[in-house]
Design an enzyme around this catalytic site. Structure first.
Site, short mmCIF file in Angstrom:
data_model
loop_
_atom_site.label_atom_id
_atom_site.label_comp_id
_atom_site.label_asym_id
_atom_site.label_seq_id
_atom_site.Cartn_x
_atom_site.Cartn_y
_atom_site.Cartn_z
N CYS A 61 -2.05 -1.87 7.94
CA CYS A 61 -1.97 -2.91 6.91
C CYS A 61 -0.70 -3.75 6.98
O CYS A 61 -0.75 -4.97 6.82
CB CYS A 61 -2.14 -2.29 5.53
N LYS A 94 -7.16 -4.78 -2.58
CA LYS A 94 -7.77 -5.34 -1.39
C LYS A 94 -8.59 -4.28 -0.67
O LYS A 94 -8.40 -3.09 -0.88
CB LYS A 94 -6.70 -5.91 -0.45
N ASP A 147 0.78 -1.24 0.00
CA ASP A 147 0.00 0.00 0.00
C ASP A 147 0.82 1.30 0.00
O ASP A 147 0.55 2.21 0.79
CB ASP A 147 -0.96 0.02 1.20
#
Length: 181
Positions: free
Chosen positions: A110, A77, A14
């Site tokens: 994350c 995701k 990310d």
């Protein structure tokens, strides 16, 4: 355990356009992720990239995308931990490599949930401390503490590069060691 290029997968979590401006020392994260990606390419270490809700947070930043090997899977995701996404788990399993090297953002959300999920699945997880960050230094520090307590090995970019290379005096040594100069 020593990292081995032939046993590793690099996972970039990310590092996205709309998230990065809020990240503490984001330039460091991008610079070190780039070093890891260049070394992975030179040493044939497979790479997986994830993007958290890219419609909202944008794609992976260009400074990282520019270093992705051709054909690198970019897995979208909406779960915070990558292991909550079946496509991610399938990609990791297909590679059949026991060592997972993690970098990206945010360390306490994350990245941490991914590390803990991978540990629960039985993987050896290596968190690259200087290639991850959060919005605040306190969240970054707390995440590293928690991951270390859960059995994640905390490493630095240079540790990864030199362990992957294993020796000096090779053509790949000249390429990869130049990344840290």
């Amino acid at each position: 355990m020593i990292l081995r290029a032939q046993e590793s997968v690099l996972v970039v979590v990310d590092v996205q356009e709309r998230l990065l401006p809020a990240i503490h020392e984001s330039e460091r994260v991008v610079r070190h992720a780039g070093m890891l990606l260049k070394a992975a390419a030179a040493l044939s270490v497979p790479v997986l990239v994830t993007e958290q809700y890219p419609r909202g947070l944008g794609p992976t930043v260009e400074a990282v995308r520019a270093h992705l090997p051709p054909g690198t899977p970019v897995i979208e995701k909406i779960t915070f931990g990558c292991t909550g996404e079946p496509a991610f788990n399938a990609a990791v399993e297909e590679l059949k490599r026991p060592q997972i090297v993690l970098c990206g953002t945010e360390a306490h959300v994350c990245v941490m949930q991914t590390a803990l999920g991978l540990r629960q699945q039985g993987h050896a997880v290596y968190l690259v401390a200087d290639a991850v960050s959060s919005r605040t230094p306190a969240n970054h520090a707390a995440a590293l503490e928690r991951m270390r307590a859960a059995g994640v090995t905390i490493v630095t970019t240079e540790m990864v590069l030199f362990e992957w290379m294993e020796r000096a005096g090779t053509p790949v040594f000249k390429v990869v060691s130049a990344l840290v100069k």
